[in-house]
Design an enzyme around this catalytic site. Structure first.
Site: not given
Ligand code: AGP
Length: 616
Positions: A2, A27, A76, A102-103, A485, A489, A492, A508, A611
């Site tokens: 949001c 966001r 959202w 928002n929430g 990581e 990437k 997502e 294993h 985000k």
């Molecule tokens: C990372 O590419 C993602 N967008 C997600 O894992 C993000 O790192 C995670 O939600 C934590 O967000 P923050 O760093 O704003 O707390």
């Protein structure tokens, strides 16, 4: 999740609202809407599911009447599908009042029942409309918008940032926040509200963060802030360090492409002002105090997603440098495991947005249990840093793409600075060793620039893999979190199944996944670090190659041991083993972006993602 924007002043509010929503698109949202108090004194609104452009196109065809007070929202979906009727704003009091939120209003069912019994009707499935109808009901009861607003927010439970306007109070926006972000922008004869400063950075750099359980009233003449009981409170003002252009694409095809190229500056700007040639001095850590640093017996790094992998990389170095046990906990797991926390436990949260609800709740839990807390954060004035005992801001600049890139390398950098300062205060590293690590940090931006040159090579590789059903990532020691990581990437951005493994785990179980042509990225540790770990990873490469894997090795310049076994080798410059992860992650960021691009996907706003995950 949001995006919220509010404006009152001399400008045409629609220009400010749509611009503010545009800058907060990252966001994450699935519908958008605006409401305006027109110059003729009526309230008008419009809302559409889909991207912001759908609303803009609708408003172009069906413009609202001009006005100077307005609120805007990108939603959202939590309660209710992303359809027009569930979009915000929600109207009440006979269409004279509009509210955005928002929430989650957790006690919405109880309030809804009360409102139904009072004869009110509802158009949507949302908790927000319940809040708006309650507010309208209270306006009718009290005859006063401000009084009614205060009563309404004192009824809400859960997490909420709410903004409301009423046509009988044309130059006023009322707002309140509990467990959800809200910032104020101060102008001259105009004032702003937003979920984050991107909402109004185009117009003012003077900002303040609204604290927990605080209400705000903005008019063109001024801003008043009170607690939920109506008692005046002071807000913490700050100057926004970046300008609107920093949150523009600047000619890049995507924010992600732009932000990957900003990795070097993210590191350099996070180091800047915090080191001399031989010493680290993070001014913000002063609030922690040398005694706390000396008496710390355990460090717990808490974070989610990519931020947690930054913690996993840094944990190795901090433990070795400062000789303090360091562990990484996922925020959403941390507080449910009844962790042992003492006054000598330091909990360090890592969060780009500073609003991740899982991490915020974990920080609050840690503080309730008596731990000292430090926030590693990239967003000035965000909730988590404001509630922590100390803050180490990363200076990566606004990260607009949902998938985190430059903030990740900045988080590792900030954690390394913290580890070096702890080692310095505790005397566990000599001045020479501190100086050597500072030099490594300062050499990173130039080395990352060299890695960025592999972009075209990786683009070709990505084109080859668009049909791959799955991609595996292997790493060991500090390279293991980079494998995790890299897999995240790809998941997502390209919506491809991907999994990161500790290379030592292969035999294993995971080696059963290896079939002919299975693409496997291997983050190869430096042979200059631990020859033993290096040779074990080379053996792992042999094992998977023997079973048909297609191996893409990320290895330092001059490492020839991988050549006989890897199908592709992506080279990174030489660096101290603790610093190589910051170089090795960059090709994986580029690969994920290029593969998503080759598949025609939106690299900046991947499906289903936000985000800032401001709900648990
Ligand atoms: C990372 O590419 C993602 N967008 C997600 O894992 C993000 O790192 C995670 O939600 C934590 O967000 P923050 O760093 O704003 O707390």
């Amino acid at each position: 999740m949001c995006g919220i924007v509010g404006y009152v002043g001399q400008k045409q509010t629609m220009e400010v609202l749509l611009g503010g929503l545009k800058r907060q698109e990252y966001r994450g949202y699935d519908s958008a809407g605006v409401a305006v108090i027109t110059d003729g004194g009526s309230l008008e609104s419009a809302k559409k599911s889909g991207k912001l452009q759908v609303l803009v196109d609708h408003l172009t065809a069906h413009p609202l009447t001009a006005g100077h007070t307005g609120i805007g929202h990108t939603r959202w979906a939590t309660h209710g599908a992303p359809v027009d009727v569930n979009a915000h704003p929600h109207l009440a009091d006979g269409g004279k009042l509009a509210m955005i939120h928002n929430g989650i209003i957790e006690n919405f069912a109880e309030i809804k029942q009360e409102m139904l019994e009072a004869g009110h009707e509802f158009l949507s499935e949302t908790d927000t409309e319940v809040g708006a109808v309650l507010l309208g009901h209270l306006v009718a009861q009290t005859g006063d918008f401000r009084t009614a607003f205060a009563q309404a927010v004192n009824r809400f439970e859960g997490a909420f940032t709410v903004l409301a306007i009423h046509q009988d109070s044309p130059d006023l926006i009322l707002a309140a926040r509990h467990n959800s972000p809200l910032v104020i922008g101060f102008g001259d004869g105009e004032n702003f509200l937003g979920s984050d400063v991107a909402a109004f950075v185009e117009y003012t750099h003077h900002a303040a963060a609204v604290g927990q359980d605080q209400m705000v009233a903005i008019t063109p003449e001024g801003v008043t802030v009170t607690d939920f009981a109506g008692k005046a409170v002071e807000v913490e003002r700050f100057e926004i360090e970046w300008d609107a252009s920093a949150s523009d694409k600047g000619g890049w095809p995507s924010f992600m492409a732009k932000e990957i190229t900003e990795n070097p500056d993210a590191v350099a700007n996070t180091v800047r002002g915090r080191v001399t040639e031989t010493a680290v001095d993070i001014p913000e850590l002063a609030t922690l105090g040398a005694d706390t640093i000396k008496n710390t017996q355990r460090i717990i790094l808490i974070a989610c997603g990519t931020a947690s992998y930054a913690g996993q990389v840094a944990a190795y170095a901090i433990e070795q440098w400062a000789r303090i046990p360091v562990e990484v906990q996922l925020s959403h797991e941390f507080r449910y495991r009844d962790p042992v926390i003492t006054p000598q436990t330091l909990v360090v949260s890592i969060s780009q947005s500073g609003e991740t609800m899982d991490t915020l709740m974990a920080v609050r839990y840690a503080m309730e249990k008596g731990a000292k807390t430090v926030s590693i954060c990239n967003t000035q004035g965000a909730t988590i840093p404001r509630e922590s005992d100390a803050i180490v801001y990363t200076h990566a600049g606004p990260e607009v793409a949902v998938a985190s890139t430059k903030a990740f390398v900045a988080q590792i950098t900030a954690l390394y600075l913290l580890g070096l300062q702890f080692a310095q205060v505790r005397g566990t590293l000599s001045e020479k060793e501190i100086a050597r690590n500072i030099s490594e940090l300062q050499s990173l931006p130039g080395k990352i620039e060299q890695v960025l040159l592999v972009g075209p090579e990786i683009r070709q590789l990505a084109k080859w893999m668009t049909e791959s059903p799955a991609v595996l990532f292997l790493g060991r020691h500090v390279g293991f979190p980079i494998a995790l990581e890299g897999a995240l990437k790809l998941k997502e951005l390209a919506y491809i199944h991907a999994e990161g493994f500790a290379a030592g785990e292969l035999k294993h179980g995971p080696i059963a996944l290896i079939d002919h042509g299975q693409p496997v990225f291997v983050v190869v540790p430096s042979p200059r670090g631990s020859a033993e770990i290096h040779s074990k990873v080379v053996s792992n490469i042999q094992e998977i190659r023997a079973r048909g894997a297609r191996v893409i090795a990320i290895a330092e310049q001059g490492d020839v041991a991988v050549l006989p076994y890897a199908d592709e080798v992506i080279r990174i410059p030489l660096a101290d083993p603790f610093f190589e992860p910051i170089l090795a992650v960059v090709p994986l960021q580029i690969f994920a972006m290029e593969l998503a691009d080759a598949k025609g996907l939106d690299v900046d706003q991947p499906r289903n993602l936000a985000k800032s995950v401001t709900v648990e």
